[in-house]
Scaffold this motif. Structure first.
Motif, mmCIF file in Angstrom:
data_model
loop_
_atom_site.group_PDB
_atom_site.id
_atom_site.type_symbol
_atom_site.label_atom_id
_atom_site.label_comp_id
_atom_site.label_asym_id
_atom_site.label_seq_id
_atom_site.Cartn_x
_atom_site.Cartn_y
_atom_site.Cartn_z
ATOM 1 N N UNK A 199 28.324 -29.137 -45.269
ATOM 2 C CA UNK A 199 29.646 -29.253 -44.640
ATOM 3 C C UNK A 199 30.570 -30.173 -45.426
ATOM 4 N N UNK A 200 31.857 -29.915 -45.295
ATOM 5 C CA UNK A 200 32.856 -30.759 -45.946
ATOM 6 C C UNK A 200 33.085 -32.050 -45.183
ATOM 7 N N UNK A 201 32.793 -32.023 -43.885
ATOM 8 C CA UNK A 201 32.968 -33.190 -43.013
ATOM 9 C C UNK A 201 31.672 -33.413 -42.258
ATOM 10 N N UNK A 202 31.160 -34.629 -42.299
ATOM 11 C CA UNK A 202 29.969 -34.977 -41.527
ATOM 12 C C UNK A 202 30.200 -36.321 -40.850
ATOM 13 N N UNK A 203 29.939 -36.362 -39.552
ATOM 14 C CA UNK A 203 30.047 -37.607 -38.790
ATOM 15 C C UNK A 203 28.849 -37.718 -37.858
ATOM 16 N N UNK A 204 28.347 -38.940 -37.739
ATOM 17 C CA UNK A 204 27.225 -39.201 -36.829
ATOM 18 C C UNK A 204 27.434 -40.543 -36.150
ATOM 19 N N UNK A 205 27.288 -40.564 -34.833
ATOM 20 C CA UNK A 205 27.356 -41.822 -34.087
ATOM 21 C C UNK A 205 26.023 -42.072 -33.394
ATOM 22 N N UNK A 206 25.678 -43.335 -33.296
ATOM 23 C CA UNK A 206 24.475 -43.751 -32.562
ATOM 24 C C UNK A 206 24.895 -44.816 -31.557
ATOM 25 N N UNK A 207 24.633 -44.554 -30.283
ATOM 26 C CA UNK A 207 24.948 -45.497 -29.217
ATOM 27 C C UNK A 207 23.660 -45.962 -28.546
ATOM 28 N N UNK A 208 23.781 -47.062 -27.803
ATOM 29 C CA UNK A 208 22.604 -47.678 -27.202
ATOM 30 C C UNK A 208 22.839 -47.937 -25.715
ATOM 31 N N UNK A 209 21.799 -47.664 -24.938
ATOM 32 C CA UNK A 209 21.888 -47.868 -23.492
ATOM 33 C C UNK A 209 21.979 -49.353 -23.146
ATOM 34 N N UNK A 210 21.235 -50.171 -23.877
ATOM 35 C CA UNK A 210 21.221 -51.620 -23.648
ATOM 36 C C UNK A 210 22.215 -52.248 -24.617
ATOM 37 N N UNK A 211 23.247 -52.902 -24.078
ATOM 38 C CA UNK A 211 24.266 -53.478 -24.953
ATOM 39 C C UNK A 211 24.998 -54.591 -24.235
ATOM 40 N N UNK A 212 25.801 -55.324 -24.994
ATOM 41 C CA UNK A 212 26.635 -56.398 -24.443
ATOM 42 C C UNK A 212 28.080 -55.928 -24.383
ATOM 43 N N UNK A 213 28.758 -56.261 -23.282
ATOM 44 C CA UNK A 213 30.174 -55.976 -23.099
ATOM 45 C C UNK A 213 30.849 -57.236 -22.589
ATOM 46 N N UNK A 214 31.929 -57.639 -23.256
ATOM 47 C CA UNK A 214 32.655 -58.866 -22.896
ATOM 48 C C UNK A 214 31.716 -60.063 -22.778
ATOM 49 N N UNK A 215 30.701 -60.101 -23.658
ATOM 50 C CA UNK A 215 29.794 -61.242 -23.733
ATOM 51 C C UNK A 215 28.610 -61.200 -22.806
ATOM 52 N N UNK A 216 28.497 -60.156 -21.977
ATOM 53 C CA UNK A 216 27.398 -60.080 -21.024
ATOM 54 C C UNK A 216 26.622 -58.776 -21.200
ATOM 55 N N UNK A 322 25.786 -36.717 -32.265
ATOM 56 C CA UNK A 322 25.829 -37.896 -31.387
ATOM 57 C C UNK A 322 24.422 -38.184 -30.890
ATOM 58 N N UNK A 323 23.989 -39.450 -31.016
ATOM 59 C CA UNK A 323 22.634 -39.854 -30.626
ATOM 60 C C UNK A 323 22.683 -41.077 -29.712
ATOM 61 N N UNK A 324 21.658 -41.196 -28.878
ATOM 62 C CA UNK A 324 21.482 -42.386 -28.035
ATOM 63 C C UNK A 324 20.040 -42.885 -28.151
ATOM 64 N N UNK A 325 19.891 -44.200 -28.149
ATOM 65 C CA UNK A 325 18.576 -44.844 -28.105
ATOM 66 C C UNK A 325 18.648 -46.022 -27.132
ATOM 67 N N UNK A 326 17.517 -46.670 -26.902
ATOM 68 C CA UNK A 326 17.494 -47.734 -25.894
ATOM 69 C C UNK A 326 18.288 -48.958 -26.340
ATOM 70 N N UNK A 327 17.885 -49.561 -27.459
ATOM 71 C CA UNK A 327 18.539 -50.800 -27.904
ATOM 72 C C UNK A 327 18.682 -50.779 -29.412
ATOM 73 N N UNK A 328 19.691 -51.456 -29.900
ATOM 74 C CA UNK A 328 19.986 -51.482 -31.332
ATOM 75 C C UNK A 328 19.043 -52.431 -32.064
ATOM 76 N N UNK A 329 18.823 -52.191 -33.360
ATOM 77 C CA UNK A 329 18.067 -53.163 -34.164
ATOM 78 C C UNK A 329 18.741 -54.536 -34.123
ATOM 79 N N UNK A 330 17.961 -55.568 -34.337
ATOM 80 C CA UNK A 330 18.478 -56.927 -34.307
ATOM 81 C C UNK A 330 19.686 -57.073 -35.227
ATOM 82 N N UNK A 331 20.770 -57.624 -34.677
ATOM 83 C CA UNK A 331 21.959 -57.874 -35.464
ATOM 84 C C UNK A 331 22.908 -56.703 -35.586
ATOM 85 N N UNK A 332 22.577 -55.590 -34.938
ATOM 86 C CA UNK A 332 23.438 -54.412 -35.041
ATOM 87 C C UNK A 332 23.935 -54.006 -33.653
ATOM 88 N N UNK A 333 24.533 -52.841 -33.558
ATOM 89 C CA UNK A 333 25.047 -52.320 -32.302
ATOM 90 C C UNK A 333 25.387 -50.858 -32.480
#
Length: 458
Positions: A199-216, A322-333
């Motif tokens: 493909x001429x265009x490729x995009x991939x996102x990975x999101x996580x169920x466990x995350x911090x929002x506004x510091x919490x 588009x992908x989802x996993x439980x938690x991000x590797x240390x230091x990432x998101x």
């Protein structure tokens, strides 16, 4: 805080040239209504004070943990030490909350971010009642809701109302600069057509169920894990990928979804969440009954949170994942990687370990001629006129785009910027002609991909 308990052608022909919302008088404040907030994005719209929005915000929702979580976030914004907000939430939590909202008409813009199974009907009924709508993505999660959304756009056009979705990724600086460089023929050339295999265009996102929002740590509602209510991965966060593809690769070009989009393949696959992980994220004590049909071996929840689509737009082959996993590797998101393949250069956004998990834009030329670097530096000045301080750093394969920190305001801040743009559209009536047909094309892409993936034609 105050608290009171208790078809595209048709659409395009109607919308082009309309003057938005005669309801707003000069210097009149926008009055927000928040409807059934079940996702933290509803609160992020109010993370900062905006001068065009009245401080009183009316909330209509069923009583329960979702609305409480929303109000807690607003309280935290009001009470923070630095740049506190000044919202007064006026809350109604009766079972007839939706009918109450329509009857009282306390505001002129309804903000929606919550259960996606209900959202499209909320949008249509709100438009029918004469409200403008600022909706979180996705505004439709399947083919049935896509048809309802199209009807809502037709009605919004007739009533001169503004229906718009919250596309925060356009305000991520690496995406914005990827678009800028792609529009410079001397640097990028022309976007290749590619093939389904390359493909001429490729995009991939990975999101996580466990995350911090506004510091919490974010607490998610249990229904978030039911894809009938939340939507599957490509139909939820994948909306951003489709939007960026349209916005970056075909700027200001109007899409006719029936004519310009062709599908090659689509697929979907599950993520697995343990009972312990589910309880941590939702602060629950076990799977609710409506999720038990997705539970394997009593303790493993099967969530169809992943999907990909291979399709063409204006003859250009595109692959989005588009992908989802439980938690991000240390230091990432949450992360997103992409590439646009041009005849003169490839534009990569990478966000891996080498980039310390922050997005970085690279320009990697394809068979550059002797004058390529000279042309690149000359055209960089045009980019710098719009984004002062942006520079280039030579790398073995090309150049890294060095972006000043002042442009890196973060995902949460982008909600305020989308809201500001929406208010401009609402007050000035200058919404681009391509925005609405391209929103329709976007949800056609995601919902048709789901039907294709479920049909097994992968």
């Amino acid at each position: 805080m105050k608290n009171i308990v208790g078809s595209c052608a048709v659409i395009c022909s109607v919308l082009f040239g309309f003057s938005a919302n005669a309801q707003l008088k000069e210097n009149e404040k926008v009055k927000l209504i928040t409807l059934d907030p079940g996702h933290f994005h509803a609160a992020l719209v109010q993370k900062t004070d905006l001068p065009d929005i009245a401080s009183d915000v009316y909330v209509y929702a069923p009583k329960g943990p979702d609305v409480k979580s929303h109000l807690d976030k607003i309280d935290a914004y009001n009470l923070r030490k630095d740049n506190p907000t000044h919202w007064a939430e006026i809350v109604y939590t009766g079972n007839d909350f939706f009918d109450k909202m329509i009857a009282e008409k306390k505001g002129n813009v309804v903000v929606m971010a919550g259960n996606n199974q209900k959202k499209t009907e909320y949008i249509k009924r709100s438009i029918d009642a004469g409200f403008n709508v600022l909706g979180d993505k996705p505004m439709a999660i399947d083919a049935e809701h896509f048809e309802m959304l199209k009807s809502a756009f037709v009605e919004a056009a007739k009533r001169k109302l503004v229906l718009y979705d919250i596309m925060t990724e356009r305000y991520e600086i690496t995406n914005a600069l990827q678009r800028e460089f792609a529009m410079i023929p001397e640097i990028f050339g022309q976007l290749k057509k590619g093939t389904p295999q390359q493909p001429a265009v490729e995009m991939e996102s990975i999101h996580y169920f466990y995350k911090y929002v506004s510091g919490n740590v974010l607490s998610r509602p249990d229904w978030f894990f039911d894809t009938k209510q939340q939507g599957e991965g490509l139909q939820d966060v994948g909306v951003h990928l489709v939007d960026l593809t349209q916005w970056e690769c075909f700027p200001d070009k109007t899409i006719s979804y029936k004519r310009d989009i062709k599908f090659n393949s689509a697929k979907r696959w599950p993520s697995y969440i343990t009972l312990k992980q589910f309880n941590t994220i939702t602060q629950s004590n076990g799977f609710p009954d409506f999720l038990k049909k997705y539970v394997e071996k009593d303790t493993l929840l099967k969530v169809y949170a992943n999907g990909s689509v291979n399709y063409s737009l204006f003859g250009t082959n595109i692959k989005l994942t588009a992908k989802w996993a439980y938690a991000a590797p240390q230091g990432s998101g949450d992360s997103q990687n992409s590439v646009l393949h041009g005849t003169k250069a490839d534009l990569y956004v990478r966000q891996g370990e080498a980039e310390k998990y922050v997005p970085v834009l690279y320009i990697e030329p394809v068979n550059p001629g002797p004058d390529y670097e000279k042309d690149l530096m000359e055209k960089l000045e045009d980019v710098q006129d719009k984004y002062p301080g942006v520079t280039l750093k030579k790398e073995p394969k090309g150049w890294e785009v060095i972006i000043p920190d002042k442009y890196k305001d973060g995902h949460e801040a982008h909600f305020g910027r989308v809201t500001e743009k929406y208010l401009d559209y609402l007050r000035e009536g200058d919404i681009p002609e391509w925005e609405v047909p391209n929103m329709i094309a976007k949800y056609y892409t995601t919902t048709t991909a789901l039907a294709l993936a479920k049909g097994g034609k992968n």
